[in-house]
Structure formats: C-alpha cells, structure tokens
Design an enzyme around this catalytic site. Structure first.
Site, PDB file in Angstrom:
ATOM      1  N   LYS A 281     -13.543   1.195  15.450  1.00  0.00           N
ATOM      2  CA  LYS A 281     -12.241   0.528  15.661  1.00  0.00           C
ATOM      3  C   LYS A 281     -11.762   0.719  17.100  1.00  0.00           C
ATOM      4  O   LYS A 281     -11.205  -0.195  17.704  1.00  0.00           O
ATOM      5  CB  LYS A 281     -11.186   1.167  14.749  1.00  0.00           C
ATOM      6  CG  LYS A 281     -11.075   0.542  13.386  1.00  0.00           C
ATOM      7  CD  LYS A 281      -9.865   1.121  12.671  1.00  0.00           C
ATOM      8  CE  LYS A 281      -9.645   0.506  11.323  1.00  0.00           C
ATOM      9  NZ  LYS A 281      -8.556   1.142  10.588  1.00  0.00           N
TER      10      LYS A 281
ATOM     11  N   ASP B 167      -4.120  -6.292   5.200  1.00  0.00           N
ATOM     12  CA  ASP B 167      -5.147  -7.127   5.845  1.00  0.00           C
ATOM     13  C   ASP B 167      -5.160  -8.538   5.259  1.00  0.00           C
ATOM     14  O   ASP B 167      -5.609  -9.477   5.901  1.00  0.00           O
ATOM     15  CB  ASP B 167      -6.540  -6.511   5.645  1.00  0.00           C
ATOM     16  CG  ASP B 167      -6.684  -5.213   6.415  1.00  0.00           C
ATOM     17  OD1 ASP B 167      -5.966  -5.043   7.417  1.00  0.00           O
ATOM     18  OD2 ASP B 167      -7.494  -4.357   6.001  1.00  0.00           O
TER      19      ASP B 167
ATOM     20  N   ASN C 163       0.850  -1.191   0.000  1.00  0.00           N
ATOM     21  CA  ASN C 163       0.000   0.000   0.000  1.00  0.00           C
ATOM     22  C   ASN C 163       0.886   1.242   0.000  1.00  0.00           C
ATOM     23  O   ASN C 163       2.111   1.144  -0.023  1.00  0.00           O
ATOM     24  CB  ASN C 163      -0.962  -0.026   1.193  1.00  0.00           C
ATOM     25  CG  ASN C 163      -0.196  -0.107   2.501  1.00  0.00           C
ATOM     26  OD1 ASN C 163       0.585   0.767   2.832  1.00  0.00           O
ATOM     27  ND2 ASN C 163      -0.404  -1.204   3.244  1.00  0.00           N
TER      28      ASN C 163
ATOM     29  N   PHE D 105      -4.445   3.743  14.775  1.00  0.00           N
ATOM     30  CA  PHE D 105      -4.672   4.736  13.717  1.00  0.00           C
ATOM     31  C   PHE D 105      -5.818   4.259  12.842  1.00  0.00           C
ATOM     32  O   PHE D 105      -5.984   3.051  12.642  1.00  0.00           O
ATOM     33  CB  PHE D 105      -3.415   4.886  12.844  1.00  0.00           C
ATOM     34  CG  PHE D 105      -2.423   5.870  13.394  1.00  0.00           C
ATOM     35  CD1 PHE D 105      -1.674   5.558  14.504  1.00  0.00           C
ATOM     36  CD2 PHE D 105      -2.251   7.103  12.788  1.00  0.00           C
ATOM     37  CE1 PHE D 105      -0.765   6.463  15.027  1.00  0.00           C
ATOM     38  CE2 PHE D 105      -1.349   8.019  13.290  1.00  0.00           C
ATOM     39  CZ  PHE D 105      -0.604   7.701  14.415  1.00  0.00           C
TER      40      PHE D 105
ATOM     41  N   LYS E 225       8.380 -17.534 -10.781  1.00  0.00           N
ATOM     42  CA  LYS E 225       7.650 -16.398 -11.353  1.00  0.00           C
ATOM     43  C   LYS E 225       6.443 -16.895 -12.168  1.00  0.00           C
ATOM     44  O   LYS E 225       6.590 -17.814 -12.972  1.00  0.00           O
ATOM     45  CB  LYS E 225       8.606 -15.598 -12.249  1.00  0.00           C
ATOM     46  CG  LYS E 225       7.976 -14.364 -12.821  1.00  0.00           C
ATOM     47  CD  LYS E 225       8.949 -13.623 -13.716  1.00  0.00           C
ATOM     48  CE  LYS E 225       8.211 -12.573 -14.508  1.00  0.00           C
ATOM     49  NZ  LYS E 225       9.014 -12.018 -15.579  1.00  0.00           N
TER      50      LYS E 225
ATOM     51  N   LYS F  18     -11.207  -2.713  18.894  1.00  0.00           N
ATOM     52  CA  LYS F  18      -9.811  -3.127  19.056  1.00  0.00           C
ATOM     53  C   LYS F  18      -9.251  -2.738  20.429  1.00  0.00           C
ATOM     54  O   LYS F  18      -8.065  -2.904  20.687  1.00  0.00           O
ATOM     55  CB  LYS F  18      -8.965  -2.520  17.930  1.00  0.00           C
ATOM     56  CG  LYS F  18      -9.497  -2.926  16.556  1.00  0.00           C
ATOM     57  CD  LYS F  18      -8.563  -2.606  15.430  1.00  0.00           C
ATOM     58  CE  LYS F  18      -9.192  -3.012  14.105  1.00  0.00           C
ATOM     59  NZ  LYS F  18      -8.270  -3.011  12.991  1.00  0.00           N
TER      60      LYS F  18
END
Ligand SMILES: Cc1cc2nc3c(=O)[nH]c(=O)nc-3n(C[C@H](O)[C@H](O)[C@H](O)COP(=O)(O)O)c2cc1C
Length: 402
Positions: free
Chosen positions: A338, A277, A208, A324, A287, A342
């Site tokens: 969250k 995730d 990401n 975060f 490959k 969490k």
C-alpha cells in the site's frame, strides 16, 4: 527550561500522590517556581511538608485560613499561574470541575484561573472506564482542559489496565512542550477518521467497526502542537477535540469530496479513516420488504468506491500523506504494498485481529514503515501515545522539506 514560569501543582487524594513528589522535584530542576495546593484527602497520602521542602514554597490546603500575604489566596494563585497541573487527578476532582463545583481551595482556584489547566488522571481501571468519568473527560476537553492520558499497567489495587498515572518524566515533558513554540504553527493538517456508511435503503446500511478513536487522537495532538486542523469524520460516538474544524460525512463519496475541497490548501493529510471500499450499486428509495414466496436470499450488487488514500497520494504536490493499513493477516507485506502503490510518505500498519490493537480499543500496536524501507515496531500503546509518534514523524518530514 521553565525559568520564570509559575506552575501551580494541584495534588489530589490518590495513591499516585507519591509520584507527584517526583513531578514537583523535576519541575524545580527545570527552574520553575512551583506552588502546591493539596486537597485534604491528598494529605492522607503525602504530607504538605514533603512538597514544601521540595518546592521551597508554602503548601496550601485550607481555604479559610488567615491569608498569609493579606491576599485572597485562591484568586492570587489563580492569577499568578502560568500553568496549572493537577497530578494526580482523581475521578472526584475531574467530576467536580466538569460540574462547576468549587468547594475547596484547589477546585475554587482552578475555577478562578484563566491559565491552561492540565490533568494527569490516576485511578483504578474500573473508575477510569466508568462512562461518567469518560463523559467528564470528554466534556472538559471540549472546554479546552488538557489531559495527559494515563498508561496501562499493574495498578496499586492489583488490577491490570488503563488508569496508571503517566510517568513524572513524561508529565514534565508535556509541561515543557506547552510553553515551547508550537512546532506545527502555520501548518494545515487534514485528518480523516471513523467509518463511512453506505446506505442500502432508508433504514439499512453497511459499515465497519471503526470507532474513530485513532483519528480523533491525532487531530487533538496536531491541534495541541499548533496546527490548523480539519477533521473529516464519518459517524462516531466521540466528541471532537476543541478548536478543530469538524466536517461530518456519511459515505465514502462524501469523504472523498470533503478531502478534495481541503487538499490543495493543506500541508499534511493523515488518512486514519476506514472508508468503505464498496457501496450498493442501487439505493432503494423505499425500504426493501420481505416478499412471500420469494427465495430466502437477497442479493445486493456492490460497486467500487474511489480509493481516497490512493487518489490523494498520487495527486500530492509537496504534501505529506500518511496512510493506515488495518489488516488481519500478512500485515507487513500488505502495508509495504500500500505504501508504494498509494504513494504515502509513511504508513501505520496494525493487525486489527490482535488483542489491544485496532478499531474499538483505546490502545494500538503499530508498525510504522517509511519510504526508505525503515520499519519501526512499537509495543502496545495508548492511541494518544501512538498519535504523538505519528506527529513526531510528520514534524521530522516537514522539517526535512523546509
Ligand atoms: C488508599 C486509597 C487510594 C485511592 N486512590 C485513588 C486513585 O488513585 N484515584 C482516585 O480517583 N481516587 C482514589 N481514591 C479515592 C479518593 O481518595 C476519593 O475519591 C476522594 O474523595 C478524593 O478526594 P480529592 O479529589 O478531593 O482529593 C483512593 C482512596 C483510598 C483510600
């Protein structure tokens, strides 16, 4: 507050030299003994007489004048300094110190001192963002030099962006806090940062946009406040702060295991990383090749990675866990969800779709939500300022526990 402290202020040739007048005046009001060294270029902006009058001490510019006290001045000032503050610090002086150049009284004295050296950079945005200048900042930080990051704003050159010297009141506050007992001394803080990468085959992976900047700034600030800091980082292009233990990982599973190994011995876990995730269910050891005659699509099945933040949020035994939430929509609703799910002590929410917030940016726009439902919105701030706000909150929570 600064009684008995010898502070040497270096003033270099930038337009913000006029603000250094206020810095010196404020340091004097804190009862510091202030001595000023100016570069020749700085004297084009403000006269030595101005600083001399405020500091009540002679101002030094030339290296090759007859010593006033039959003392070699660059050595005596270097020895005497409890702290060196370069305000404003031009791109030029930062470049010179990073390259070991000592060609005037100020650079020679900085080179000769063993005291802490703090730079308050000030320059045009393009100069500030120049990769050479950024490289010099990073390198000097690894050697233990400290920086009071400039703010964003309208600069004297009529451009808007980072480069404006920090405000004198904040610079003096930074100096005062450098002498204070370190508020996080004796605490171990684990910070996660950056992205993770999940390999598909030996040449491909998914990841990401996380740059790691937020987590690295938090690690730097926690170290500055005296904490023992462990930075668990995915791959980034950043140099880690000095005196921080760095554990490098690639995948979310590796990050999970690294946090697990540190968790029992830490007092605070700050989860600033963006771990993936999901990971490909199968890693192809060779490959993946395009095959003639096959469909024009490739399907990869992904499986869930462990949710590191939730796992350790639930597992905590007295630790403070900070999470975060980087979202692109329904920010507050998702962040509040969250926070509870969490079991965080507080959550730092940011809408990564906004200009000036999120992954690659040097700035962030955050809302902090705590367990009492308190919601604090902050304007666009440098990530270093955001890290201070986060650690102030951590310190409050630690103090409330003790
Ligand atoms: C009007 C003016 C303003 C300047 N402002 C800055 C500045 O804010 N930051 C900077 O790095 N250089 C600035 N410069 C360029 C520096 O003065 C130049 O790089 C000089 O060599 C710095 O010398 P010193 O670091 O020895 O003081 C400015 C120059 C001029 C003429």
């Amino acid at each position: 507050m600064l009684k008995g402290k010898n502070i040497i202020v270096g003033v270099t040739g930038g337009i913000a030299a006029y603000k250094a007048v206020d810095v010196v005046s404020r340091l004097k009001k804190q009862n510091a003994n202030v001595e000023v060294i100016m570069t020749k270029h700085a004297t084009e902006f403000v006269t030595p007489l101005t600083f001399q009058t405020l500091a009540l001490n002679p101002v030094y510019v030339d290296m090759f004048v007859e010593p006033r006290n039959y003392d070699v001045e660059h050595i005596s000032l270097a020895k005497k300094a409890d702290l060196f503050l370069i305000s404003p610090a031009t791109a030029n002086i930062i470049g010179k110190i990073a390259n070991g150049i000592a060609d005037d009284l100020l650079t020679t004295t900085i080179m000769a001192t063993k005291s802490k050296v703090i730079f308050a950079p000030a320059m045009n945005t393009n100069m500030y963002l120049n990769p050479i200048v950024q490289k010099n900042f990073d390198y000097l930080k690894t050697l233990g030099y400290e920086f009071i990051d400039p703010g964003n704003g309208m600069l004297a050159c009529q451009t808007y962006g980072p480069g404006r010297m920090a405000e004198p009141i904040d610079i003096v506050q930074y100096v005062i806090s450098s002498f204070n007992d370190k508020e996080l001394k004796g605490k171990k803080i684990v910070v996660t940062a950056g992205p993770t990468i999940e390999p598909i085959d030996p040449v491909r992976y998914i990841t990401n946009h996380s740059s790691g900047k937020m987590g690295y700034k938090i690690a730097e600030e926690a170290q500055r406040r005296g904490a023992e800091v462990v930075l668990i980082t995915g791959p980034t292009a950043l140099l880690p702060p000095k005196d921080v233990e760095v554990i490098r990982v690639n995948t979310t599973m590796e990050m999970f295991n690294a946090v697990e190994a540190q968790f029992d011995s830490c007092q605070v876990l700050i989860k600033a990383a963006a771990p993936s995730d999901y990971r490909p269910e199968v890693f192809n050891h060779e490959k993946i090749k395009k095959k003639e005659g096959e469909l024009d699509e490739l399907n990869i099945r992904f499986v869930r990675n462990p949710d590191i933040a939730a796992h350790f949020g639930k597992l905590k035994k007295g630790q403070i866990v900070v999470g975060f939430a980087a979202e692109t929509n329904n920010l507050i609703q998702y962040a509040e969800g969250k926070l509870k799910k969490k079991n965080f002590d507080f959550i730092v929410a940011n809408d990564v779709s906004k200009d000036g917030a999120g992954f690659k940016s040097d700035t962030n726009i955050v809302t902090i939500i705590d367990r009492d439902g308190r919601l604090d919105d902050y304007p666009i701030l440098d990530k270093s300022q955001v890290s201070k706000i986060i650690l102030d909150k951590v310190v409050d929570l630690l103090n409330a526990k003790s």
